[in-house]
Design an enzyme around this catalytic site. Structure first.
Site, PDB file in Angstrom:
ATOM      1  N   CYS A 116      35.258  18.350 103.094  1.00  0.00           N
ATOM      2  CA  CYS A 116      34.980  19.794 103.193  1.00  0.00           C
ATOM      3  C   CYS A 116      33.697  20.193 102.477  1.00  0.00           C
ATOM      4  O   CYS A 116      33.151  21.264 102.726  1.00  0.00           O
ATOM      5  CB  CYS A 116      36.147  20.586 102.636  1.00  0.00           C
ATOM      6  SG  CYS A 116      37.670  20.152 103.461  1.00  0.00           S
ATOM      7  N   HIS A 256      34.160  27.790 101.522  1.00  0.00           N
ATOM      8  CA  HIS A 256      34.866  26.912 102.460  1.00  0.00           C
ATOM      9  C   HIS A 256      36.162  27.601 102.872  1.00  0.00           C
ATOM     10  O   HIS A 256      36.868  28.180 102.038  1.00  0.00           O
ATOM     11  CB  HIS A 256      35.151  25.578 101.779  1.00  0.00           C
ATOM     12  CG  HIS A 256      36.024  24.678 102.583  1.00  0.00           C
ATOM     13  ND1 HIS A 256      35.776  24.398 103.902  1.00  0.00           N
ATOM     14  CD2 HIS A 256      37.173  24.006 102.251  1.00  0.00           C
ATOM     15  CE1 HIS A 256      36.720  23.582 104.356  1.00  0.00           C
ATOM     16  NE2 HIS A 256      37.578  23.346 103.379  1.00  0.00           N
ATOM     17  N   ASN A 286      40.716  25.757 109.189  1.00  0.00           N
ATOM     18  CA  ASN A 286      39.864  24.898 108.363  1.00  0.00           C
ATOM     19  C   ASN A 286      39.210  23.841 109.257  1.00  0.00           C
ATOM     20  O   ASN A 286      39.877  22.922 109.725  1.00  0.00           O
ATOM     21  CB  ASN A 286      40.739  24.245 107.283  1.00  0.00           C
ATOM     22  CG  ASN A 286      39.954  23.364 106.339  1.00  0.00           C
ATOM     23  OD1 ASN A 286      38.782  23.064 106.564  1.00  0.00           O
ATOM     24  ND2 ASN A 286      40.610  22.925 105.274  1.00  0.00           N
TER      25      ASN A 286
HETATM   26  O1  UT7 Z   1      40.059  21.776 102.962  1.00  0.00           O
HETATM   27  C1  UT7 Z   1      40.450  20.628 102.296  1.00  0.00           C
HETATM   28  C2  UT7 Z   1      41.156  20.929 101.058  1.00  0.00           C
HETATM   29  N1  UT7 Z   1      42.469  21.420 101.361  1.00  0.00           N
HETATM   30  C3  UT7 Z   1      42.879  22.551 100.826  1.00  0.00           C
HETATM   31  O2  UT7 Z   1      42.158  23.218 100.121  1.00  0.00           O
HETATM   32  C4  UT7 Z   1      44.290  22.922 101.105  1.00  0.00           C
HETATM   33  C5  UT7 Z   1      44.965  23.312  99.824  1.00  0.00           C
HETATM   34  N2  UT7 Z   1      46.392  23.550  99.987  1.00  0.00           N
HETATM   35  C6  UT7 Z   1      46.879  24.631 100.623  1.00  0.00           C
HETATM   36  O3  UT7 Z   1      46.153  25.409 101.212  1.00  0.00           O
HETATM   37  C7  UT7 Z   1      48.364  24.883 100.532  1.00  0.00           C
HETATM   38  O4  UT7 Z   1      48.912  24.010  99.584  1.00  0.00           O
HETATM   39  C8  UT7 Z   1      49.123  24.728 101.875  1.00  0.00           C
HETATM   40  C9  UT7 Z   1      48.759  25.853 102.816  1.00  0.00           C
HETATM   41  C10 UT7 Z   1      48.824  23.394 102.501  1.00  0.00           C
HETATM   42  C11 UT7 Z   1      50.628  24.803 101.616  1.00  0.00           C
HETATM   43  O5  UT7 Z   1      50.937  26.039 100.969  1.00  0.00           O
HETATM   44  P1  UT7 Z   1      51.790  26.054  99.630  1.00  0.00           P
HETATM   45  O6  UT7 Z   1      51.974  27.467  99.274  1.00  0.00           O
HETATM   46  O7  UT7 Z   1      51.108  25.167  98.623  1.00  0.00           O
HETATM   47  O8  UT7 Z   1      53.152  25.450 100.095  1.00  0.00           O
HETATM   48  P2  UT7 Z   1      53.923  24.151  99.545  1.00  0.00           P
HETATM   49  O9  UT7 Z   1      53.301  22.909 100.053  1.00  0.00           O
HETATM   50  O10 UT7 Z   1      54.122  24.300  98.055  1.00  0.00           O
HETATM   51  O11 UT7 Z   1      55.324  24.357 100.245  1.00  0.00           O
HETATM   52  C12 UT7 Z   1      56.166  25.496  99.965  1.00  0.00           C
HETATM   53  C13 UT7 Z   1      57.314  25.507 100.935  1.00  0.00           C
HETATM   54  C14 UT7 Z   1      58.036  24.159 101.061  1.00  0.00           C
HETATM   55  O12 UT7 Z   1      59.413  24.401 101.251  1.00  0.00           O
HETATM   56  P3  UT7 Z   1      60.438  24.287 100.025  1.00  0.00           P
HETATM   57  O13 UT7 Z   1      60.300  22.883  99.506  1.00  0.00           O
HETATM   58  O14 UT7 Z   1      59.986  25.322  99.016  1.00  0.00           O
HETATM   59  O15 UT7 Z   1      61.758  24.587 100.664  1.00  0.00           O
HETATM   60  C15 UT7 Z   1      57.447  23.581 102.311  1.00  0.00           C
HETATM   61  O16 UT7 Z   1      58.319  22.651 102.928  1.00  0.00           O
HETATM   62  O17 UT7 Z   1      56.856  25.821 102.247  1.00  0.00           O
HETATM   63  C16 UT7 Z   1      57.291  24.809 103.172  1.00  0.00           C
HETATM   64  N3  UT7 Z   1      56.307  24.664 104.215  1.00  0.00           N
HETATM   65  C17 UT7 Z   1      56.320  25.410 105.345  1.00  0.00           C
HETATM   66  N4  UT7 Z   1      57.150  26.361 105.775  1.00  0.00           N
HETATM   67  C18 UT7 Z   1      56.869  26.928 106.979  1.00  0.00           C
HETATM   68  C19 UT7 Z   1      55.232  23.843 104.248  1.00  0.00           C
HETATM   69  N5  UT7 Z   1      54.544  24.019 105.381  1.00  0.00           N
HETATM   70  C20 UT7 Z   1      55.193  24.982 106.083  1.00  0.00           C
HETATM   71  C21 UT7 Z   1      54.970  25.605 107.326  1.00  0.00           C
HETATM   72  N6  UT7 Z   1      55.811  26.567 107.723  1.00  0.00           N
HETATM   73  N7  UT7 Z   1      53.913  25.276 108.106  1.00  0.00           N
END
Ligand code: UT7
Length: 332
Positions: A116, A256, A286
């Site tokens: 990125c 980004h 992204n």
């Molecule tokens: O560009 C390259 C660099 N990458 C980034 O900068 C990305 C950085 N990370 C992020 O943007 C975020 O971490 C994500 C958008 C990928 C995920 O968001 P988050 O708020 O960090 O969610 P999480 O991974 O902590 O997951 C929270 C919950 C989980 O459920 P439980 O364990 O709390 O029951 C996940 O299973 O959300 C669940 N979850 C979803 N639910 C509905 C994860 N993906 C999804 C989804 N839809 N697509």
């Protein structure tokens, strides 16, 4: 003697036609529009469909448009650098394919892999070829076909990424505009949190690696999120401090487009209000190396000569950084 700087003299983006909406993703994985919008800010992304359509298609269309709008003949180009993590193939470089497609017969060309942050790395490097006086016209491409390495059964990654990119033309100037400063960083210990498990020399493709779905981007989202918030905000604040810029001096932040919450944290740390933040994550998601040129392209008509602009990114590697530039032309 006045310092020679590299200045952006044109920008062009390109995205494929197909729109993958949150609603369509709801039919593919267990997710919903409300979760995606509230956690990321993304509503839709573009997907490059069809046989034999690689990242070079995105780069070629962007460069063709750039040459046309800047009235530049392809033979005038000295160098093309393409930042991408989704090259058409491991070799030759996608930049070589783009150069051939556009008829840049007198240029040399190569790819940069910095995920990125790739556009920041490539822009910094390209500007130095101009500052030394070695080259007159350099094109920097940031493009990715992320759909080629995304697992559409993995709801944690497939909702984020899209395909697209853009290109800028760099030329020399002795005016007080152009690329003023750059701060780039890398930390390879971040690799376990964002990488592709197979397909490289460490683990070449096998039937087993394909069956294990190891040819897709693997991300531990919440860990990457924490590093992204801290480092992107920190490096953006540092480049302002180093160059004696206050929030009032900054006309635009070009962040980004990985997650709206990371963008908001960066703007807050810089003290820059939302009206000065370029944002198009809702329509493209992204696009990895593509996000920064796509933002500049979308906002080009609002930019004025002399505007202080801060570009910032964080991504796989880990890699991160920031560029301070003064915009080189009035677009209207
Ligand atoms: O560009 C390259 C660099 N990458 C980034 O900068 C990305 C950085 N990370 C992020 O943007 C975020 O971490 C994500 C958008 C990928 C995920 O968001 P988050 O708020 O960090 O969610 P999480 O991974 O902590 O997951 C929270 C919950 C989980 O459920 P439980 O364990 O709390 O029951 C996940 O299973 O959300 C669940 N979850 C979803 N639910 C509905 C994860 N993906 C999804 C989804 N839809 N697509």
């Amino acid at each position: 003697m006045k310092k020679t700087r590299a200045v952006i003299t044109g920008v062009q983006g390109w995205v494929p036609e197909y729109v993958l909406t949150n609603q369509e993703l709801e039919t593919m994985v267990d997710t919903n529009d409300e979760w995606i919008v509230s956690r990321t800010g993304i509503k839709e992304r573009r997907i490059l469909k069809g046989e034999n359509q690689g990242t070079s298609v995105i780069g070629t269309e962007a460069v063709k448009g750039l040459l046309k709008k800047t009235n530049t003949a392809p033979e005038e180009i000295d160098l093309i650098i393409c930042a991408t993590v989704t090259p058409d193939m491991p070799f030759p470089a996608t930049a070589n394919i783009i150069a051939d497609n556009v008829g840049a017969k007198n240029s040399f060309s190569f790819d940069i892999s910095a995920a990125c942050s790739g556009f920041l790395y490539a822009l910094t490097m390209g500007s130095q070829f101009i500052e030394t006086g070695m080259h007159k016209k350099v094109i920097i491409v940031g493009a990715d076909k992320m759909s080629s390495i995304i697992d559409y059964q993995d709801r944690a990654t497939c909702i984020i990424f899209g395909d697209g990119g853009g290109a800028v033309l760099l030329e020399s100037t002795t005016e007080e505009v152009g690329i003023m400063d750059s701060m780039l960083h890398a930390d390879g210990s971040g690799a376990p949190f964002l990488h592709m498990k197979a397909g490289g020399s460490r683990k070449p493709a096998t039937h087993e690696s394909v069956d294990a779905r190891e040819h897709f981007a693997y991300q531990e989202g919440s860990t990457v999120f924490k590093f992204a918030v801290t480092n992107m905000a920190e490096v953006s604040a540092k480049i302002m401090e180093k160059n004696g810029l206050t929030a009032d001096d900054v006309a635009w932040l070009v962040p980004h487009q990985a997650n709206k919450r990371i963008i908001d944290a960066t703007a807050n740390r810089m003290g820059v209000g939302p009206d000065k933040v370029m944002m198009n994550i809702e329509k493209y998601g992204n696009t990895t190396a593509g996000t920064l040129p796509l933002c500049l392209w979308d906002y080009e008509s609002k930019l004025k000569k002399g505007d202080n602009i801060i570009l910032a990114a964080f991504g796989g590697g880990f890699t991160w950084g920031s560029i301070y530039l003064k915009w080189g032309y009035d677009s209207n």
